[in-house]
Enzyme design. Structure first.
Site, PDB file in Angstrom:
ATOM      1  N   GLU A  71      -5.819  10.905   6.808  1.00 16.59           N
ATOM      2  CA  GLU A  71      -4.643  10.153   6.599  1.00 16.59           C
ATOM      3  C   GLU A  71      -3.617  10.635   5.811  1.00 16.59           C
ATOM      4  O   GLU A  71      -3.991  11.618   4.884  1.00 16.59           O
ATOM      5  CB  GLU A  71      -5.219   8.624   6.256  1.00 16.59           C
ATOM      6  N   GLN A 131       4.534   0.573   2.120  1.00 16.96           N
ATOM      7  CA  GLN A 131       3.950  -0.397   3.062  1.00 16.96           C
ATOM      8  C   GLN A 131       3.908  -1.638   2.228  1.00 16.96           C
ATOM      9  O   GLN A 131       3.290  -1.937   1.355  1.00 16.96           O
ATOM     10  CB  GLN A 131       2.641   0.117   3.272  1.00 16.96           C
ATOM     11  N   ASN A 190       0.612  -1.207   0.255  1.00 14.24           N
ATOM     12  CA  ASN A 190       0.079  -0.037  -0.192  1.00 14.24           C
ATOM     13  C   ASN A 190       0.855   1.077   0.087  1.00 14.24           C
ATOM     14  O   ASN A 190       1.688   1.364  -0.909  1.00 14.24           O
ATOM     15  CB  ASN A 190      -1.067  -0.106   1.109  1.00 14.24           C
ATOM     16  N   ASP A 191       0.717   2.334   0.869  1.00 10.58           N
ATOM     17  CA  ASP A 191       1.153   3.431   0.488  1.00 10.58           C
ATOM     18  C   ASP A 191       2.751   3.756   0.255  1.00 10.58           C
ATOM     19  O   ASP A 191       3.451   3.046   0.777  1.00 10.58           O
ATOM     20  CB  ASP A 191       1.074   4.317   1.910  1.00 10.58           C
ATOM     21  N   TYR A 247       4.150   1.639  10.062  1.00  8.71           N
ATOM     22  CA  TYR A 247       3.368   2.220   9.255  1.00  8.71           C
ATOM     23  C   TYR A 247       3.800   3.504   8.345  1.00  8.71           C
ATOM     24  O   TYR A 247       5.009   3.749   8.727  1.00  8.71           O
ATOM     25  CB  TYR A 247       1.901   2.731  10.197  1.00  8.71           C
ATOM     26  N   SER A 248       3.049   4.208   7.753  1.00 13.04           N
ATOM     27  CA  SER A 248       3.520   5.088   6.673  1.00 13.04           C
ATOM     28  C   SER A 248       4.290   6.114   7.468  1.00 13.04           C
ATOM     29  O   SER A 248       4.181   6.570   8.624  1.00 13.04           O
ATOM     30  CB  SER A 248       2.407   5.543   5.941  1.00 13.04           C
ATOM     31  N   ARG A 276      -1.182   9.433  12.765  1.00  9.13           N
ATOM     32  CA  ARG A 276      -0.057   8.890  12.117  1.00  9.13           C
ATOM     33  C   ARG A 276       0.388   9.601  10.763  1.00  9.13           C
ATOM     34  O   ARG A 276      -0.012  10.612  10.596  1.00  9.13           O
ATOM     35  CB  ARG A 276      -0.633   7.447  11.847  1.00  9.13           C
ATOM     36  N   ASP A 277       1.271   9.100  10.490  1.00  9.79           N
ATOM     37  CA  ASP A 277       1.687   9.134   8.997  1.00  9.79           C
ATOM     38  C   ASP A 277       2.532  10.646   8.804  1.00  9.79           C
ATOM     39  O   ASP A 277       2.280  11.457   8.274  1.00  9.79           O
ATOM     40  CB  ASP A 277       0.599   9.225   8.003  1.00  9.79           C
TER      41      ASP A 277
END
Ligand code: FRU
Length: 473
Positions: free
Chosen positions: A224, A59, A42-43, A102-103, A170-171
């Site tokens: 996000e 990801q 993903n990302d 995570y991202s 996040r991110d």
């Protein structure tokens, strides 16, 4: 190196061996888009130029093609055309990231690459994992050679965030400006409002909150993958908000992805302009930008959509890909995105025609199609499985039932259509509308696509596109 790290480092290449077998003869594999060696992608994360290479981290769920615990996979390229698969960059191997690395993003400085990310932790218990039971930690991985992470450290945890936010924070996107470091984080408040937390730091490690930015009216429950950057003199807050319901032709996907122009100073007094959806196809989410060494602002998006009700037939082996890198500009009113100029180096067998009526063109496995001087309604059919139609102020992308796997149609209302560019890969289509003011990206799985039928009055240019080089590990 702890025992979990050591085991994961051995196991990921074993999973990737299966990918090597799956790749053989797989006609759904793309020719000029980044994919995972096996499993789930993903990302895009940590996009940057470092030591003579572009770096695309992402990801990566190597053990589970439907998701799994996230690692950071890694591709590098000197030219955006020849790609090398690098060893998995980060594993979920620390108490603060054990349920997913995570991202996050990259900061290049002092001959080192600083990779800021979110460490995801789900505590055991009967929790909702939104307001309770989840750790979303800001952490930092550092590498000197751009390949091997030498250290990972925890920088911030939930208790460090403002009191009114939920566990979902996040991110991190980090950059340096005016001698200081800035970080934006996407947040969900306890009363379900999406917002942006702006942090600053003198030393890259210790961070203090300097602003909170949101809309006057609630715009979704979670923001996000925020990104804040200046292009051609205009500040842009790009984000992927969740929780915005469909409104006519707006927000047709389960989650949207777009931008607000930002006026004023993000560190203090500022206001957000009107939200614009960037990509209105089926598969585009969580884009991230970076600055190329020649100053270009380049964006790459994940060609997928979380929690969508459509699927991909590859989901027992691998899933998803990245968009082609796109160059961003501000044209005074809108952000535009067009394929980076490097893509033109893949072109061969150019042909051009002035169409008034119908024309059938043959197509190789990849195509770069351009329509200009469009007068009146126009229709492009890609084989028998995809159609792009412009009439009555609506641009409609329609996929056949057999090729769409649940994807049906997406509609873009437009005042006028002056030009279209369409990049077609084996299982993807990316449409760039009116100089890239809007894009539509989708995956599709055609039985056969070797013709392009065009009906209307326009000028047509078409090239076959050669494959990029993918050097698998
Ligand atoms: C967006 C996202 C991010 C998160 C990551 C986890 O697709 O949900 O917010 O960091 O994916 O894989």
């Amino acid at each position: 190196m702890n025992a979990l790290h050591r085991d994961l480092k051995r196991l990921v290449p074993l999973a990737e061996e299966r990918g090597r077998v799956l790749r053989e003869g797989d006609r759904t594999r793309l020719r000029f888009h980044l994919m995972p060696p096996v499993g789930w992608m993903n990302d895009p994360n940590g996009l940057c130029w470092y030591r003579g290479n572009y770096h695309v981290f992402y990801q990566y769920g190597p053990f589970d093609p439907t998701g799994g615990v996230k690692h950071w996979g890694h591709w590098t390229s000197p030219d955006l055309l020849h790609w090398t698969q690098q060893p998995t960059a980060m594993y979920p191997d620390q108490p603060w990231d054990v349920h997913g690395v995570y991202s996050g993003s990259a900061l290049v400085e002092d001959d080192a690459l600083y990779l800021y990310y979110t460490g995801n932790v789900k505590f055991a218990g009967d929790y909702d994992y939104i307001y309770e039971g989840r750790g979303h930690n800001v952490a930092l991985g550092i590498t000197k050679d751009g390949i091997h992470i030498e250290s990972k450290q925890l920088l911030m945890e939930n208790k460090d965030y403002p009191a009114d936010v939920s566990c979902h924070v996040r991110d991190p996107k980090v950059w340096k400006q005016d001698g200081r470091y800035y970080m934006v984080l996407g947040a969900r408040t306890k009363d379900d409002r999406g917002e942006l937390l702006v942090y600053q730091s003198e030393d890259k490690l210790n961070w203090t909150l300097c602003n909170t930015i949101t809309t006057p009216e609630i715009f979704g429950y979670m923001w996000e993958c925020p990104d804040l950057f200046c292009v051609d003199g205009q500040w842009i807050l790009s984000l992927s908000p969740q929780g915005i319901g469909q409104d006519g032709y707006r927000y047709q996907n389960v989650y949207t992805c777009g931008y607000f122009p930002l006026y004023g100073d993000f560190r203090g007094e500022c206001a957000l302009g009107d939200y614009v959806e960037t990509d209105v196809g089926f598969d585009y989410y969580a884009p991230q930008t970076f600055e190329a060494p020649d100053g270009r602002r380049i964006v790459i998006g994940w060609m997928g959509m979380p929690d969508a009700d459509y699927t991909n037939p590859t989901e027992t082996g691998w899933q998803h890909c990245m968009s082609v890198p796109r160059e961003l500009h501000w044209n005074g009113e809108r952000l535009t995105a067009v394929p980076v100029e490097e893509i033109a180096q893949l072109r061969e067998n150019g042909r051009a025609a002035k169409v008034s009526g119908s024309i059938r063109l043959s197509m190789g496995e990849g195509a770069d199609l351009m329509l200009s001087e469009i007068l009146g309604p126009v229709r492009i059919a890609v084989g028998a499985d995809a159609e792009l139609r412009w009439e009555d102020g609506l641009l409609t992308l329609r996929l056949s039932e057999a090729a769409g796997y649940g994807r049906t149609q997406r509609v873009l209302p437009l005042d006028s259509l002056t030009d279209l560019r369409v990049l077609i890969d084996t299982t993807s289509i990316e449409v760039f509308v009116n100089g890239g003011e809007q894009t539509m990206s989708t995956r599709y799985y055609p039985s056969e696509a070797n013709t392009l039928d065009i009906d209307g009055t326009c000028r047509v240019k078409q090239y076959d596109l050669r494959a990029m080089t993918f050097d698998w590990a």
